[in-house]
Every structure is written in C-alpha cells, then in structure tokens.
Write a protein that holds these residues in place. Structure first.
Motif, PDB file in Angstrom:
ATOM      1  N   GLY A   1      -1.170   4.673  -5.156  1.00 29.71           N
ATOM      2  CA  GLY A   1      -0.272   3.890  -6.002  1.00 29.71           C
ATOM      3  C   GLY A   1      -0.944   2.829  -6.837  1.00 29.71           C
TER       4      GLY A   1
ATOM      5  N   ARG B   1       0.836  -1.198   0.000  1.00 27.40           N
ATOM      6  CA  ARG B   1       0.000   0.000   0.000  1.00 27.40           C
ATOM      7  C   ARG B   1       0.867   1.243   0.000  1.00 27.40           C
ATOM      8  NH1 ARG B   1      -5.322  -1.305   2.416  1.00 27.40           N
ATOM      9  NH2 ARG B   1      -5.555  -3.548   2.096  1.00 27.40           N
ATOM     10  N   MET B   2       0.741   1.968  -1.077  1.00 28.83           N
ATOM     11  CA  MET B   2       1.474   3.224  -1.252  1.00 28.83           C
ATOM     12  C   MET B   2       0.424   4.236  -1.666  1.00 28.83           C
ATOM     13  SD  MET B   2       4.233   3.921  -4.276  1.00 28.83           S
ATOM     14  CE  MET B   2       5.305   2.609  -3.754  1.00 28.83           C
ATOM     15  N   GLU B   3       0.388   5.362  -1.029  1.00 24.87           N
ATOM     16  CA  GLU B   3      -0.710   6.297  -1.254  1.00 24.87           C
ATOM     17  C   GLU B   3      -0.882   6.598  -2.745  1.00 24.87           C
ATOM     18  OE1 GLU B   3      -0.330   9.884   0.902  1.00 24.87           O
ATOM     19  OE2 GLU B   3      -2.339  10.597   0.373  1.00 24.87           O
TER      20      GLU B   3
END
Lengths: 418, 400
Positions: free
Chosen positions: B363, B359-361
């Motif tokens: 992404g 989880r990457m903002e």
C-alpha cells in the motif's frame, strides 16, 4: 440528518477507552453504521462501576462517565460476552455482515479469542480488518499494554514538551496519540475501501499508534538523523522567532486570575502590527534595533519583557483584539468555559447540545470538520450498555426467542454487576 | 511494506491538488501520495513556505532539504505558479477542472473564490479548505501560528501546572493534527465522489479540529463542574500515573487503577501492597502517596527505564520509557518493524523518515520530494498548454 459520505458502510468496533472508540464515532459522523461491541460482563476501562468519576444525573455510574461519552457518539451498542460459545457465534455473524472491523486491544488478544485475521477473512473475504495496538500488531512488544500517555513517552514526544526549567516529574501526561490514532484509522479504512474497489477483497491493516505519532513528529527524528543533535525541550520558546511566548494577562472578563495570552511575530510585518498594538510603532521602524529579525533575536529577553509588560496591563480579550486588529499573532489561552462564550463558535453553531437518558442535557465540543451540504449531526448520544442488543441481533436474523435465550444465558446484557 | 510490482497502490488513479504552501496543507496530502494518488503541489515561484522549516543538515538553509519538506512532500509533483495573476490563475483553474480532490490553505477570500470556481465545473472535485477559524465569522481573518492555534483549543491551558505558564506541545504538533484531520475528511470525500455521490465541500478549522477531538478537556469541566486537575506530572491522588525517575531516565506509568495497580505491586515484588487499605481504599489512597513512593522509588532507581519497561510489561502493567529521538529510532520494536526509513538528501547526507502510519500490503511507498517547479512543464503540457504558451508563461514570470 447525518453526513452520508460512508452511506451503506457497516463498521464493527471492538475497542475501549479513546483511540479506537473515537475512530468509531468519526466513522459514524461520516455516515457509517457503526456497531460497538461492548465488553460484557466485564466493564470497559472508560465505564467505571463506582464513583468518583461519575458525571451528572442519576442512573448507573457506567453510563455517566465523561471519558466514555466523549468517544462514543453515533454508534449502536451490543453488550456481548464474546468469550462464550454463543457470543462467539454472534461475533462471527457480525463480522460476516461488516465492511470494516477494528480492534484496539493489546497485540494478540483478539487473535487468542479466535477472531484473528485469517479466521475473519474466511468468514468474510471482503472484510477490512484493522488491528490498533499501541506498538502495532507484530514485533517484540506484542502483548504490551498502554494508554495514550505511555505512547507519548515511547514515541519521543514527552521528552520534548514540558517546562524547560523543571524536572521531568512535572511534565503532564497527555493523550494526544488517541486523537492522532483515531484519525489514522479513518484514513486507513477508507483507503482500504478504495483498494476493495480494485481487488474485490478486504485488507488486513496493522496500525502502531507509535508509528502514527512518528509521522506527526518529523522534525524531532530529523534533528537527530541529520545533525546528531537531540531536540531540546523548548517550552513556548522558538529559537528562530522573537517574540514567541505565553504571557500572563490581567484578569479576564470572568475575573479569572489565571489568564494568559500567547504572542508571536514570525515576520517583520507581524512585528510591526504587534509594535503598533503595544503603542510603540517605532519599534518596527527602520533604524530601531528591534525592527529586524537579527535585532530581535539578539534582544530576546528585552523584547519579551516589553511584551510581558504590555500583556500584564490588559485583559486577554483586549490584547488579542488589538494585536489581531493590527495584523499580529495573539491568542487567548482558553479555559473550558471560554468555549461557550467564543463568538466564533457561536457564529458557526459549533457546540453541540445533546440529550442523554442519564446525564440529561449536556453541551459537547462540535465536530472536527464541517461537511456541506450534509453536515454531521450528533444523532445518537453515547449508547447505553446493550441498548441495541435486540435491534442489532434482529438485523442479523436472530429470532425473538433466540435473543431471549442469549439474554437468559448472560451472553448479552444491559447492565453490569450481576 | 512498500508497493509491489503489478499491484497498484490503493489510491492510484486519483488526482489530488494541494494549494497554499503551508505545512498543514502539505501534511494533509502526504498520505494520499504515499498510498498511490497523484498529488500535485501547487506552490509559489519562491517555493512553499513549509520548505523553509528547520531542521536542515548542517544548519544550512535550503528549499530542498528541510525536515518537514523531505518528510511531508514525499512522492508529490511540484508546479510552481504565481496564481495571483490572471495567467497563473488560469493554470490553477485548469488543474482544478482535472482534479478529484483539492486541499487549499489560503486567505479566506481567495479560498472562497476558488470554491466558487469549482462550483461552476460540470464535475467538481471534492473541496477541503483548511482555515484557522473558519471561512467566515468574527475571527476568520485572525492570523495564527502553531502555538496560537493551540492556545485557542483548551488543551494548552491543560498542559500546565495550575497557576503557571501554559505550554504548547512540541513544535508543529498542533498543525500536524489539524492536517491529519483534513486528510481523514478528504479521503472520505474522495471515496464519496468515487461512488458517484455529489462532491462535498469541507472546512477543517484548526481550532475546531483540535478542540473537537477526544482529548478536549471541556467535557471534563462540563460533566464534573470542575477543571481536570493541573498538577503536572505525578498525580499524588491516583498513583502511579505520570513520570517517574529510573537509573538512567524516566518512565511513564498509567497504573493507578485496577487491575494495573495489583499487577504493579506483584511486578515490584510487593504483592501485599495490593491488599493494603492505605493504597486501595479510595478515601485513604490520596493521603498515602509518600508511603507508596518509598517502596516504588528504590525499585525504579535500581533499574534502567528499559528494564522497568520490559519487566513490568511482562506483568501487564501500563508503563512506557520516556525516549528521546535517537532512542525512538533505535528502539527494538521500531527496528524490528522498520518503523523508520533512511532517505538520501539532495546535496549529500541522509535523514530518517517515519514509515507507513498504517500497514496494508503493497500500500505504501514514499517517493522522493520534488524540487520547486520540477514538474511544471510536464503538468502544463498535460493541461493542453502549447510549447509557445509554456515558454511565454515562464518568460513572464508566471511559472517556474
């Protein structure tokens, strides 16, 4: 010379056991400068203080565990007590110098030590920060602890592997999620490097090893979601493919009496090759009941019995050679020692011979990928506890006197147990 | 955690090509598409073989609704072309010339030919070849599937009770790991190329990808001179480890060592066992499994797996419930995090897809999977083919 794809990238690893440390090794294989912050003065789980897990050679037990050696090549090592004030300061300096930081403790642990994302980004706005707990950094299971075997269970894999006709108690623990988790870290941090090119800023990445496993098992949840059926424990069977199984062979070249071969024929062409290898080409000829897929599906037991009889009369090596020659699928169930004699591994120089100060000369399985022109190399065996304390601290600007003081105060060290 | 308007996903601006149609090559490019790259799936006119993998809704076969296709082709574009004829090969060559990274899973000779073509380009893409055993060598032409690949790696032998039939893992798990290995190598090669480094050529052999990861059992044998124990689920020597029955199913323990054994004894209300030499003296412990089980078993049988899990995790014990697919999707953590997303299927019905593996903002976004050849015409147009040429290629059965 090691691969240089990640040349110029500094990684700080704060992890134990397998998933995180393996990610560190793979980043090292790709050319990153990886500094492992070793738990100190408490030894990590994979560095036991006493036998019986010790490996070959002499010297401290914690330097000889195969569990540790597997996941810690191509790194430098600083053994640092980050629970001390001075250790905290060193850790802050490490974070300031890093492009990538990843930690593999249970959710919240590193935050409570004072190295949460907000603190880390204030130290270094370009830092890529990865939390890698089993169930992810956020959610009701925050703080829960696990190894790969527990993730396999909670991720739905344990329920569908193992012997179909035996109780669950007989299903072996496995550590597949350590391998998949490590690969997810590689993809995540390099993706974040791409993002940093766009924004100039680092990223926070929350990895749940369960969620990584989820995307490796798309057929399982879909069976439930689409058809409200629970996937069965199939063992080696495939409902749509006959033959598809594992069969006992006569003793192999080493006289092994636990020698097995897997055989499958997914297509009529592969079946024809297998039938020819068995000496019954007519089984694949028009008119024979086994020549078609529906015919074989309807005669699963008989087909498997015929394959079983064939395999039982030959060595595994011979079965594989002849079936493959005719275009069928056959593979030996290899034992550890077989890897050493595998002609393909020899041809590709895949196995790696490594020299370590305590375990001596050892052979390891090679790299999971082969890069050209700059092939990966095992430049550093698993580093000793604190082997690079001086080197890493000097690189951070610490004077010899300051390093000696850290050593005298027990903030850094090179051995466990006082 | 999907992409947000105005913020490009991290791999935006890169073009990735997938050639071969198999599950491993499709899985290898999935994350590139989900994290923003343009992924073009080059597939045969009849559709990629991985589209044929079950399950299907209602068990009705379809090239558009198979679980693996729906899960692994998210957000890709599809170009259907017969690249074994000259005109189709030219389409492939033009694509290769405008690509940053290419994954191929092809017969070795064809993969080598594609590689040779790439080498002649002024700015070649990074090249990742998925092979079962390698592009050359004594077994490079061997035919494998998910199970046979696994047999070559040593882990199948370990996934057995000694003397009994070795087992694969769940279907396609070996192929998925192979694919994830190729993904990781590929994204590194894409990064290096974007930094101005020379393009890399990478081989990811399925056997090497699986044997060369951490859960190999070779090193145990190499270091200790003996195989890892193949005793099945419950270790009677170092316990508790493995599967144990509760009132409604099973849990898996990894609580044989300290400090977890002490915490377990406390958690089940028998702290005195943590000081009992029968269970902590390394010489005595292997002889006293039955004694410990006599205490642990009734405690487990009086509780559900979820109760065991949450109760003992509060004591810091490594224990997990054995969940089936329905329970995985409905698990409290999965629901709280949104670990799965519901997706409508062509022709009706829905399925669940795994959400982001990291989880990457802003992404991640899993777009719809393409129909076979859905983007053939627009991609060929972007490659410079005229309308007449596109019609002629279609009429000749080169594209679809």
């Amino acid at each position: 010379m090691i691969s240089r794809l990640l040349d110029g990238t500094r990684v700080v690893e704060l992890c134990e056991v397998w998933a995180g440390p393996t990610a560190g090794s793979l980043l090292g294989d790709l050319g990153a400068d990886v500094v492992k912050v070793e738990s100190f003065p408490r030894n990590s789980m994979s560095r036991p203080l006493a036998a019986p897990i010790a490996g070959p050679g002499d010297g401290p037990v914690w330097e000889r565990s195969h569990v540790h050696h597997l996941a810690n090549r191509n790194k430098r090592n600083i053994a640092l007590n980050i629970r001390t004030e001075a250790g905290t300061a060193v850790m802050r300096d490490l974070l300031a110098s890093a492009d990538i930081f990843f930690e593999g403790y249970s959710a919240g642990t590193v935050d409570r030590m004072g190295f949460d994302w907000e603190t880390a980004r204030a130290i270094n706005p370009r830092l890529i920060y990865v939390s890698l707990p089993g169930w992810g950094a956020r959610g009701p299971y925050e703080g829960y602890v696990t190894l790969g075997s527990g993730l396999d269970a909670a991720g739905g894999h344990t329920a569908v592997r193992g012997y179909p006709d035996r109780p669950m108690e007989d299903t072996s623990p496995i550590y597949h999620s350590d391998a998949t988790g490590a690969l997810a870290v590689i993809f995540a941090v390099i993706t974040a490097l791409h993002r940093r090119e766009q924004t100039g800023l680092g990223s926070y990445i929350d990895i749940s090893q369960i969620e990584v496993l989820n995307w490796h098992l798309p057929g399982q949840v879909a069976e439930w979601a689409m058809n409200r059926r629970l996937p069965e424990r199939l063992g080696n069977r495939d409902p749509l493919i006959v033959p598809h199984g594992c069969f006992r062979a006569a003793g192999g070249e080493a006289g092994d009496d636990d020698s097995w071969v897997v055989i499958a024929a997914e297509t009529d062409r592969q079946w024809a090759g297998l039938a020819k290898a068995i000496g019954h080409a007519e089984w694949a000829e028009r008119g024979h009941p086994w020549s078609t897929i529906p015919g074989r599906l309807g005669a699963r037991d008989a087909v498997h019995e015929a394959v079983r009889a064939f395999v039982a009369g030959e060595t595994a090596e011979r079965v594989v050679e002849v079936v493959q020659r005719y275009g069928g699928i056959a593979a030996p169930v290899v034992a550890p020692w077989s890897l050493l004699a595998d002609p393909q591994h020899t041809y590709r120089n895949w196995m790696q011979t490594v020299v370590h100060p305590h375990v001596g000369v050892q052979i390891f399985p090679g790299f999971p990928w082969q890069v050209s022109p700059d092939a990966a190399s095992w430049d550093r065996p698993a580093a000793l506890v604190g082997e690079h304390n001086y080197e890493v601290l000097t690189g951070l600007g610490y004077s010899a006197e300051a390093i000696e003081r850290l050593q005298a105060d027990g903030v850094i060290g090179q051995r466990y147990g006082g | 955690m999907t992409s947000t308007p105005g913020v490009p996903r991290p791999l935006a601006g890169h073009r990735v090509l997938e050639v071969g149609g198999s599950l491993p090559v499709a899985a290898a490019t999935k994350l590139f598409a989900d994290y923003g790259a343009e992924v073009i799936k080059v597939e045969p006119l009849g559709g990629a073989s991985m589209r044929r993998l079950p399950p299907f809704p209602g068990d009705v076969p379809s090239l558009d609704t198979g679980a693996y296709h729906v899960a692994l082709d998210t957000g890709k574009r599809s170009v259907a072309v017969d690249f074994e004829v000259a005109s189709g090969r030219e389409v492939l060559d033009r694509l290769l010339a405008q690509t940053d990274l290419v994954f191929v899973h092809l017969e070795s000779a064809f993969a080598v030919d594609v590689r040779a073509g790439i080498r002649a380009l002024a700015k070649p893409p990074a090249f990742v070849a998925l092979t079962e055993h390698g592009l050359d060598g004594p077994t490079s032409e061997y035919v494998e599937n998910d199970m046979s690949l696994f047999a070559w790696t040593g882990r199948m032998r370990n996934h057995a009770i000694a003397g009994q039939e070795p087992l694969r893992y769940a279907p396609h798990v070996a192929e998925m790991q192979w694919a994830a290995t190729a993904s990781a190598a590929g994204v590194a090669a894409l990064w290096a190329r974007a930094q101005g480094q020379p393009a890399r050529e990478i081989e990811v052999s399925g056997v090497e990808a699986l044997s060369g990861n951490v859960d190999t059992w070779f090193t145990t044998w190499q270091f200790l001179g003996t195989e890892a124990p193949r005793a099945g689920g419950q270790s009677k020597l170092a316990y508790p480890a493995g599967c144990y029955r509760c009132s409604d199913g099973y849990v898996v323990f990894a609580a044989a060592g300290q400090p977890f054994f002490n915490r377990l004894c406390e958690g089940i209300g028998h702290p005195e066992l943590a000081a009992d030499p029968r269970f902590i003296d390394p010489a005595q412990k292997p002889l006293n499994f039955d004694g410990f089980f006599a205490v642990l078993d009734p405690w487990l049988r009086a509780r559900t797996k979820h109760e065991v899990f949450t109760t003992l995790q509060r004591h810091g014990v490594m224990v997990s419930p054995v969940l089936d697919a329905s329970e995985v999707a409905g698990d409290a953590q999965a629901v709280a995090r949104g670990s799965f997303v519901e997706r409508a299927l062509a022709g009706g019905g829905t399925t669940l897809l795994a959400g982001p593996p990291f989880r990457m903002e802003g992404g991640w976004e899993a777009g719809p999977p393409p129909r076979v050849g859905e983007h053939t015409d627009e991609v060929l147009r972007s490659l410079g083919y005229t309308s007449t040429e596109r019609l002629a290629l279609f009429r000749a059965g080169v594209t679809g």
